[in-house]
Design a protein around this motif. Sequence first.
Motif, mmCIF file in Angstrom:
data_model
loop_
_atom_site.group_PDB
_atom_site.id
_atom_site.type_symbol
_atom_site.label_atom_id
_atom_site.label_comp_id
_atom_site.label_asym_id
_atom_site.label_seq_id
_atom_site.Cartn_x
_atom_site.Cartn_y
_atom_site.Cartn_z
ATOM 1 N N THR A 175 -2.001 5.761 12.454
ATOM 2 C CA THR A 175 -2.343 6.781 13.429
ATOM 3 C C THR A 175 -3.572 6.737 13.979
ATOM 4 O O THR A 175 -3.729 6.633 15.143
ATOM 5 N N GLY A 176 -4.659 6.097 13.225
ATOM 6 C CA GLY A 176 -5.904 6.028 13.754
ATOM 7 C C GLY A 176 -5.875 4.846 14.594
ATOM 8 O O GLY A 176 -6.321 4.779 15.769
ATOM 9 N N ALA A 177 -5.371 3.669 14.100
ATOM 10 C CA ALA A 177 -5.517 2.446 14.932
ATOM 11 C C ALA A 177 -4.719 2.505 16.201
ATOM 12 O O ALA A 177 -5.300 1.976 17.274
ATOM 13 N N LEU A 178 -3.456 3.141 16.176
ATOM 14 C CA LEU A 178 -2.662 3.225 17.283
ATOM 15 C C LEU A 178 -3.406 4.156 18.350
ATOM 16 O O LEU A 178 -3.319 3.985 19.465
ATOM 17 N N ILE B 31 -0.725 6.350 3.346
ATOM 18 C CA ILE B 31 -1.884 5.786 3.777
ATOM 19 C C ILE B 31 -1.617 4.892 4.778
ATOM 20 O O ILE B 31 -2.543 4.916 5.684
ATOM 21 N N VAL B 32 -0.578 4.186 4.561
ATOM 22 C CA VAL B 32 -0.229 3.385 5.868
ATOM 23 C C VAL B 32 -0.161 3.695 7.061
ATOM 24 O O VAL B 32 -0.696 3.662 8.223
ATOM 25 N N VAL C 138 -0.362 -5.668 16.341
ATOM 26 C CA VAL C 138 -0.300 -4.869 15.379
ATOM 27 C C VAL C 138 0.475 -5.383 13.716
ATOM 28 O O VAL C 138 -0.158 -5.357 13.046
ATOM 29 N N ALA D 69 0.712 -1.109 -0.042
ATOM 30 C CA ALA D 69 0.156 -0.165 -0.107
ATOM 31 C C ALA D 69 0.881 1.148 -0.038
ATOM 32 O O ALA D 69 2.105 1.254 0.150
ATOM 33 N N GLU D 70 0.011 2.459 -0.201
ATOM 34 C CA GLU D 70 0.774 3.552 -0.472
ATOM 35 C C GLU D 70 1.369 4.133 1.238
ATOM 36 O O GLU D 70 0.513 4.040 2.075
ATOM 37 N N ILE E 106 -1.153 -8.185 11.949
ATOM 38 C CA ILE E 106 -2.283 -7.795 11.487
ATOM 39 C C ILE E 106 -1.876 -7.388 9.778
ATOM 40 O O ILE E 106 -2.337 -7.421 8.679
ATOM 41 N N MET E 107 -0.565 -6.491 9.893
ATOM 42 C CA MET E 107 0.067 -6.288 8.787
ATOM 43 C C MET E 107 0.588 -7.066 7.753
ATOM 44 O O MET E 107 1.248 -8.289 8.132
ATOM 45 N N ARG F 143 -1.295 6.907 7.989
ATOM 46 C CA ARG F 143 -2.755 7.350 8.389
ATOM 47 C C ARG F 143 -3.433 6.283 8.968
ATOM 48 O O ARG F 143 -4.098 6.632 10.177
ATOM 49 N N MET F 144 -3.331 5.248 8.493
ATOM 50 C CA MET F 144 -4.020 4.221 9.020
ATOM 51 C C MET F 144 -3.637 3.620 10.407
ATOM 52 O O MET F 144 -4.402 3.250 11.474
ATOM 53 N N TRP G 224 -6.304 4.811 18.798
ATOM 54 C CA TRP G 224 -7.756 4.295 19.117
ATOM 55 C C TRP G 224 -7.377 3.276 20.482
ATOM 56 O O TRP G 224 -8.387 3.137 21.257
ATOM 57 N N THR G 225 -6.114 2.893 20.468
ATOM 58 C CA THR G 225 -6.132 2.090 21.528
ATOM 59 C C THR G 225 -6.210 2.813 22.993
ATOM 60 O O THR G 225 -6.566 1.962 23.758
#
Lengths: 206, 206
Positions: A174-177, A168-169, A200, A164-165, A203-204, A171-172, A179-180
Amino acid sequence: MAFVNQNEILQSLIAEQLVSDPASARGRLLKEAARLFRDKGYERTTVRDLAAAVGIQSGSLFHHFRTKEEILKAVMVETIRLNTALMHAAMEQAGTLREKLRALVRAELESINGQTGEAMAVLVYEWRSLSEESQAEVLALRDHYEGLWLSVLEQLRTEGSIDAEPFIVRRMLTGALSWTVTWYRPERGGLTLDGLTDQVLAIMKL
Amino acid sequence: MAFVNQNEILQSLIAEQLVSDPASARGRLLKEAARLFRDKGYERTTVRDLAAAVGIQSGSLFHHFRTKEEILKAVMVETIRLNTALMHAAMEQAGTLREKLRALVRAELESINGQTGEAMAVLVYEWRSLSEESQAEVLALRDHYEGLWLSVLEQLRTEGSIDAEPFIVRRMLTGALSWTVTWYRPERGGLTLDGLTDQVLAIMKL
DNA sequence: GTCTATAGGACGATAGAC
DNA sequence: GTCTATCGTCCTATAGAC
């Protein structure tokens, strides 16, 4: 991270006057402010709450800060400065690219769920409470921090380890971490910070 | 999603009185409230702002809602009801497990960045502004919604398609997807919702 | 550097006429 | 169902004594 002396980094930032000494009046106020802003939100936290948390009257607060918003800004600015330094140190100790990514994830999870967690949550949830001028200043500081991430992700992309870009990785992540902070409770449940980091990366596609 | 008639779903929910008709006085107010709460935050939005947005005086608001908080709760409750129905429909049309996961990701990205985006952002960022009693009610509604995700992720885990814990994968996805509201701008940049969905799945080891 | 006292304004909600 | 008018409260910030 185990080999980085986090306290040494903090001391050098204090010496350079980039962050406040947690033992000083200003430092203690910022610590309490971060806690209150996270728990009740910036708007619902009154200057009376802030003053009471450090044992003074509300009028006395304005001897240290000109406005309530200046306190919010100081919480954010000092948090970014500290975490950028910690992340830089964590990454330098890693060897391979994959280890560097792990170090970044681990360090950010620690920022979010450890000592600076309250302030990190404020950075995410109270962003809109900052005036536009202050937002611009804080954003400039964040650029360094984000640059560390992008550099590693772009190299992983170049060697074909991710599909992936990179931006974008990031930003994803940022949100996922971030949110923990709403669900991760290390004290009960048994999942350690290292265990969470493992999840984490599991998942990747790497 | 292309084959799901989203409007039919909305109409049936209106008929069952589970969500307000967007054309009604109540529906228009909730739409404006979602926009204002997202843009300025719940606390900084005054009842005078809300009233002005639908062209009435502030006193008249209290004929429709007993308190300001009741408006926030209604925004959240109706948003969850609508999106649970949309997500359920999207998933039923998918065949394989992997397609089901893609349908869920696509549907949630659409909820967050499409018509209900303002309300979805309110659900995340204004959660603390809700009283504890209201939080409990809204959480009960969310359980159905989360159940859809967990069912698919657990099946993927059983067949060995994912390595991480399903409930952790879901929480990471919740953070990553809801965070897109802060940066994803489909109008400029060229990345479509399908493209964004592809990127999310490209990051994951599946 | 902290105190007391309060200015000056904005807020959520209510009352009663129409 | 909307209006006008306003109550009572809480807020940030200031002023001036100590």
